[in-house]
Design a protein around this motif. Sequence first.
Motif, mmCIF file in Angstrom:
data_model
loop_
_atom_site.group_PDB
_atom_site.id
_atom_site.type_symbol
_atom_site.label_atom_id
_atom_site.label_comp_id
_atom_site.label_asym_id
_atom_site.label_seq_id
_atom_site.Cartn_x
_atom_site.Cartn_y
_atom_site.Cartn_z
ATOM 1 N N ARG A 1 33.869 11.956 -50.972
ATOM 2 C CA ARG A 1 33.576 12.237 -52.382
ATOM 3 C C ARG A 1 32.148 11.825 -52.744
ATOM 4 N NH1 ARG A 1 37.715 13.622 -55.614
ATOM 5 N NH2 ARG A 1 39.795 13.418 -54.743
ATOM 6 N N LYS A 2 31.743 10.683 -52.174
ATOM 7 C CA LYS A 2 30.405 10.180 -52.460
ATOM 8 C C LYS A 2 29.350 11.175 -51.933
ATOM 9 C CE LYS A 2 27.816 6.025 -51.743
ATOM 10 N NZ LYS A 2 27.601 4.984 -50.797
ATOM 11 N N ASN A 3 29.617 11.676 -50.709
ATOM 12 C CA ASN A 3 28.680 12.626 -50.109
ATOM 13 C C ASN A 3 28.604 13.917 -50.896
ATOM 14 O OD1 ASN A 3 27.760 11.105 -48.034
ATOM 15 N ND2 ASN A 3 29.238 11.836 -46.544
ATOM 16 N N ALA B 1 25.708 17.574 -54.636
ATOM 17 C CA ALA B 1 25.564 18.263 -55.919
ATOM 18 C C ALA B 1 24.312 17.779 -56.649
ATOM 19 C CB ALA B 1 26.813 18.024 -56.772
ATOM 20 N N GLN B 2 24.066 16.466 -56.591
ATOM 21 C CA GLN B 2 22.878 15.915 -57.267
ATOM 22 C C GLN B 2 21.591 16.451 -56.629
ATOM 23 O OE1 GLN B 2 23.757 11.759 -56.836
ATOM 24 N NE2 GLN B 2 24.703 11.604 -58.860
ATOM 25 N N LYS C 1 29.240 14.327 -54.021
ATOM 26 C CA LYS C 1 28.555 14.055 -55.293
ATOM 27 C C LYS C 1 27.041 14.056 -55.066
ATOM 28 C CE LYS C 1 28.742 10.865 -59.111
ATOM 29 N NZ LYS C 1 28.933 9.502 -59.467
ATOM 30 N N MET C 2 26.648 13.441 -53.965
ATOM 31 C CA MET C 2 25.217 13.384 -53.653
ATOM 32 C C MET C 2 24.676 14.789 -53.374
ATOM 33 S SD MET C 2 23.280 11.188 -50.749
ATOM 34 C CE MET C 2 24.041 9.637 -51.154
ATOM 35 N N ASN D 1 23.063 16.153 -46.216
ATOM 36 C CA ASN D 1 22.343 15.487 -47.314
ATOM 37 C C ASN D 1 20.964 14.996 -46.890
ATOM 38 O OD1 ASN D 1 24.298 16.002 -49.179
ATOM 39 N ND2 ASN D 1 25.255 13.978 -49.078
#
Length: 380
Positions: free
Chosen positions: A5-7, A12-13, A9-10, A236
Motif C-alpha cells: 500500500r505504501k508503494n 500515485a504521488q 501510494k508513493m 518507484n
Amino acid sequence: EFLFRKNIKMTAQLKDLIAKYAEYLKNKYGRDYVFKIMDFCGTHEWTIVHFGLRSLVPKNVELVPGPGCPVCVVPSYYIEEAIKLALDGVVIYTYGDAYRLPAIRPVKGVKSLAEAKAQGADVKVVSHILQAISLATHNKKPGMFLGIGFETVAPGYAVAILDGKIPENLKIMSLVKLTPPAAYLAIDTIREKPTDFPIMGVIAPGHVSTIIGAKAWTPIAENFGIPVVVAGFEPNDVLFAIAEVLRQLKNGESKVVIEYTRAVTWDGDLKAQAAIRKTFKTVDTAWRGIGFIPKSGLALREEYANIDAMLHFGIPELKPEAWRKDLPLNCRCAEVNLGKAKPTDCPLFMKACTPDRPIGPCMVSMEGACAVWARFGGGG
Ligand code: SF4
C-alpha cells in the motif's frame, strides 16, 4: 500488505508530481515540446516496460532506451572468432544470452555458438567467470571465456586474475565495455539531428554506478547541461528519477543526483576500481552496429598476456579501418541502441525477428530493448 500500500501510494504521488512538472515545462518550452529522457540500462527499460511506466507519464515526456545491453553491442567479429575456435575444438565458456547471439558472417555455415554446439562443439553456458574456472580446472581441455559485460562484471574478472585463479588451459577474451562514453555518444548523436528533440535528461544505470560511482556521470551533466539521476530498479525508483529530471529542468539545473542511495555512492567502489586498473587498460573499442567509441573498452594489460585469448589464439584485434557495419539487412539495432529509433520502427520487429528466432542482437538478451518490447507488449 502495508509495504504494498505504501508503494502504491508513493507511485500515485510520483505520477502526480511528474504530471505537475511536465505541465509547468509545457508552459515554459511550448505545448509541442517533447522532453526525452534516456534510460541507459537494459534493466531500467525492463522495469519501464514490464510495469507499464510509460503509461504513467504525460505525452510530452518520452522515455528513450539507450545502449545499455552489453550482449547487444558485442561486435559480430568476436562471435565469429569464438565460433571458429569452438569448431576447432576449444571449449567456449559463455553467458546464456550470448549463446544465441547471431553472427553476421557465418563460419562454415554456423551462425551462433548455439549452432556450433548443435554441430558437436563444446560450448558451455556459465553464469560467472568462477564457474568457467571451475569447469576448466576439471576438464583440462583448452578453453576460452567470453568476457562480455559492463563495469559491473569487470571486478569479478579482475579479482579472479589477481588471485591467480585462472588455470593454464583457460584464456579470457575481454569484451568489457564502459558505459559513460556510449551514453555520451548517444546523447551527442541525437543532438546532431536538428529535426529531433534532444535528450534532456538521463536515468543512469544503478548497478554500473555501484562500481564507477555517480561522479562518472558528471561529464554528461556538465557538457550537455542536462540532469542525470542514478536510479535503482524498482518502478518507484524509476518514477522518482523521472520526477527529479523534470524538477531540475524546471529549475534550470543540471546536476548528477543519486536516487539509488541504498547501493551507490559518489566515488563508487574504490577497491573494485583499483582491481580493474591493475588488470585492464582502457582502449578504444567497437560497439556492434555503431563502430569504434574512444576509451570505451577494457583490454587485459601486458602483464596478463599469458591469459589473453586474443594473443594466445592469434586472433587479430579488430581495427577501426577493418570495422564494417555488422548488423543484418534492415536491422535497426544500432539506432535502437543509440536512442534514435524504437524497436517498433524496425520493419522486422515481431515479423521476421522474434525472441524465438532473433535476427538482430537486440532481440537476444533480456537486456536488449527489442527483446524487452517483444516480451512485454511494446513500450506503451
Ligand atoms: Fe534488429 Fe530484430 Fe530489433 Fe529489428 S527487431 S532492430 S532486426 S534486433
